[in-house]
Design an enzyme around this catalytic site. Sequence first.
Site, PDB file in Angstrom:
ATOM      1  N   HIS A   1      52.337  50.090  15.011  1.00  0.00           N
ATOM      2  CA  HIS A   1      51.125  49.703  14.302  1.00  0.00           C
ATOM      3  C   HIS A   1      51.373  48.397  13.554  1.00  0.00           C
ATOM      4  O   HIS A   1      52.517  47.961  13.386  1.00  0.00           O
ATOM      5  CB  HIS A   1      50.701  50.809  13.341  1.00  0.00           C
ATOM      6  CG  HIS A   1      50.095  51.991  14.038  1.00  0.00           C
ATOM      7  ND1 HIS A   1      49.410  52.974  13.371  1.00  0.00           N
ATOM      8  CD2 HIS A   1      50.071  52.338  15.351  1.00  0.00           C
ATOM      9  CE1 HIS A   1      48.980  53.887  14.242  1.00  0.00           C
ATOM     10  NE2 HIS A   1      49.384  53.518  15.445  1.00  0.00           N
TER      11      HIS A   1
ATOM     12  N   GLU B   1      51.256  47.429  10.474  1.00  0.00           N
ATOM     13  CA  GLU B   1      52.103  47.454   9.277  1.00  0.00           C
ATOM     14  C   GLU B   1      53.584  47.508   9.649  1.00  0.00           C
ATOM     15  O   GLU B   1      54.420  46.798   9.071  1.00  0.00           O
ATOM     16  CB  GLU B   1      51.752  48.670   8.401  1.00  0.00           C
ATOM     17  CG  GLU B   1      50.318  48.666   7.896  1.00  0.00           C
ATOM     18  CD  GLU B   1      49.357  49.411   8.801  1.00  0.00           C
ATOM     19  OE1 GLU B   1      48.432  50.051   8.269  1.00  0.00           O
ATOM     20  OE2 GLU B   1      49.531  49.356  10.049  1.00  0.00           O
TER      21      GLU B   1
ATOM     22  N   TRP C   1      21.992  38.069  45.030  1.00  0.00           N
ATOM     23  CA  TRP C   1      22.328  38.202  43.632  1.00  0.00           C
ATOM     24  C   TRP C   1      21.106  37.829  42.796  1.00  0.00           C
ATOM     25  O   TRP C   1      20.475  36.819  43.075  1.00  0.00           O
ATOM     26  CB  TRP C   1      23.497  37.289  43.264  1.00  0.00           C
ATOM     27  CG  TRP C   1      24.770  37.639  43.933  1.00  0.00           C
ATOM     28  CD1 TRP C   1      25.353  37.040  45.001  1.00  0.00           C
ATOM     29  CD2 TRP C   1      25.643  38.697  43.543  1.00  0.00           C
ATOM     30  NE1 TRP C   1      26.547  37.627  45.311  1.00  0.00           N
ATOM     31  CE2 TRP C   1      26.752  38.654  44.420  1.00  0.00           C
ATOM     32  CE3 TRP C   1      25.639  39.655  42.540  1.00  0.00           C
ATOM     33  CZ2 TRP C   1      27.823  39.550  44.329  1.00  0.00           C
ATOM     34  CZ3 TRP C   1      26.695  40.531  42.450  1.00  0.00           C
ATOM     35  CH2 TRP C   1      27.762  40.475  43.333  1.00  0.00           C
TER      36      TRP C   1
ATOM     37  N   ARG D   1      33.688  43.833  31.247  1.00  0.00           N
ATOM     38  CA  ARG D   1      34.361  44.973  31.867  1.00  0.00           C
ATOM     39  C   ARG D   1      35.837  45.016  31.488  1.00  0.00           C
ATOM     40  O   ARG D   1      36.420  46.087  31.306  1.00  0.00           O
ATOM     41  CB  ARG D   1      34.248  44.887  33.390  1.00  0.00           C
ATOM     42  CG  ARG D   1      32.885  45.201  33.970  1.00  0.00           C
ATOM     43  CD  ARG D   1      32.954  45.116  35.484  1.00  0.00           C
ATOM     44  NE  ARG D   1      31.708  45.489  36.141  1.00  0.00           N
ATOM     45  CZ  ARG D   1      31.555  45.584  37.458  1.00  0.00           C
ATOM     46  NH1 ARG D   1      32.587  45.326  38.253  1.00  0.00           N
ATOM     47  NH2 ARG D   1      30.391  45.940  37.972  1.00  0.00           N
TER      48      ARG D   1
ATOM     49  N   THR E   1      23.885  54.471  43.030  1.00  0.00           N
ATOM     50  CA  THR E   1      24.436  53.121  43.081  1.00  0.00           C
ATOM     51  C   THR E   1      25.658  53.065  43.983  1.00  0.00           C
ATOM     52  O   THR E   1      25.843  52.112  44.757  1.00  0.00           O
ATOM     53  CB  THR E   1      24.806  52.648  41.656  1.00  0.00           C
ATOM     54  OG1 THR E   1      23.619  52.557  40.867  1.00  0.00           O
ATOM     55  CG2 THR E   1      25.496  51.303  41.685  1.00  0.00           C
TER      56      THR E   1
ATOM     57  N   LEU F   1      33.490  48.218  41.146  1.00  0.00           N
ATOM     58  CA  LEU F   1      33.559  48.569  39.721  1.00  0.00           C
ATOM     59  C   LEU F   1      34.875  48.116  39.089  1.00  0.00           C
ATOM     60  O   LEU F   1      35.473  48.815  38.272  1.00  0.00           O
ATOM     61  CB  LEU F   1      33.365  50.071  39.501  1.00  0.00           C
ATOM     62  CG  LEU F   1      32.011  50.659  39.904  1.00  0.00           C
ATOM     63  CD1 LEU F   1      31.923  52.113  39.467  1.00  0.00           C
ATOM     64  CD2 LEU F   1      30.861  49.867  39.321  1.00  0.00           C
TER      65      LEU F   1
ATOM     66  N   ARG G   1      36.905  41.526  37.234  1.00  0.00           N
ATOM     67  CA  ARG G   1      37.432  40.361  37.949  1.00  0.00           C
ATOM     68  C   ARG G   1      37.031  39.059  37.256  1.00  0.00           C
ATOM     69  O   ARG G   1      36.385  38.193  37.862  1.00  0.00           O
ATOM     70  CB  ARG G   1      36.945  40.359  39.399  1.00  0.00           C
ATOM     71  CG  ARG G   1      37.267  41.611  40.174  1.00  0.00           C
ATOM     72  CD  ARG G   1      36.915  41.521  41.653  1.00  0.00           C
ATOM     73  NE  ARG G   1      35.504  41.243  41.887  1.00  0.00           N
ATOM     74  CZ  ARG G   1      34.546  42.162  41.875  1.00  0.00           C
ATOM     75  NH1 ARG G   1      34.836  43.434  41.595  1.00  0.00           N
ATOM     76  NH2 ARG G   1      33.285  41.848  42.117  1.00  0.00           N
TER      77      ARG G   1
END
Length: 342
Positions: free
Chosen positions: A57, A59, A178, A192, A204, A212, A215
Amino acid sequence: MTAARAPLSVAGAMDRAVALAANGPAYGPNPRVGCVLLDSAGAVLGEGWHRGAGTAHAEVAAIADARTRGADVRGGTAVVTLEPCAHTGRTGPCVDALTEAGIAAVTYAVADPGDSSSGGAAVLATRGIPAMLTAHAGASALTHRWLTAMRRGRPYVIAKWAATLDGRMAAADGTSVWITGPEARDHAHGIRAEVDAIAVGTGTVLVDDPRLSARPGGEDGPHQPLRVVIGHRDTSGRRVWRDSHAVSVPSHDPRDVLAALWEREVRSLVVEGGPTVLSAFLREGLVDEVHAYIAPVLLGAGPSVVDDLGIGTMADALRGQHVNLQPLGADTLIVAHLSRGI
């Protein structure tokens, strides 16, 4: 080797701690945290940040940095962006590390909302180490998604879509490649790369067969979000199942999806599904942030971004707050937090 750098005020040290925290990963079960150790004159003794789950962490990293510099931190002040933790997880409690190092005071910018990790300030106080909460906008912004997730006990949800000026997600024949240009698509890949998971519905997957993946710049990034498929239909053989870094949640209830992902330590999720999936999350008030990529295109027909949300009057409309507009080539990204999600 000198142990000290230019003197800083506590406020200046907190600015530095926030900048250090930003070096950590935006994804993962832990927040981005930075820490600066000061002596009584304001000289910097050590600094550090959290580099991701399972690593030291902030600290502890700052204490180690001070030791590397030959600095004695006893009697010093720890300036940290998040309240020091008081529990043992993948690593030990930061309150113990600070106590054992001889730190005399702590200033932190954000209270830890975790059920098990919070309470560090109170523990330090019982040990004679005052811990003061001093709010800092930068620290709050840096941990906003993580804090929201921890307070709600579910992943922070970003609903993302690309649409035409007239609100269409695809043409009448179903084509959507697109809608937006390369700048907008690259930006979406960058988002992403900063989240734990990305979800779409079975529809989908069956129609578009998306990878998915994240990139940014056109190449697979070092961090890839968990791929999540929502629904009951069989999608075997599709690219989403190319390796084990994918999961199916056979449900149409967004709460089931979020509960399953929370168990996997997912703290941030991008929902990129079609109108059915997006509408389900919106209807349940489970969207915290919207990323709408709007292209200067008109279709006049085709599926809309969302279906019926059960809103019958303008008084009940979901209205964006803290809205930001960003030009991306010919397109515009609108980022907004939803009133039900704040």
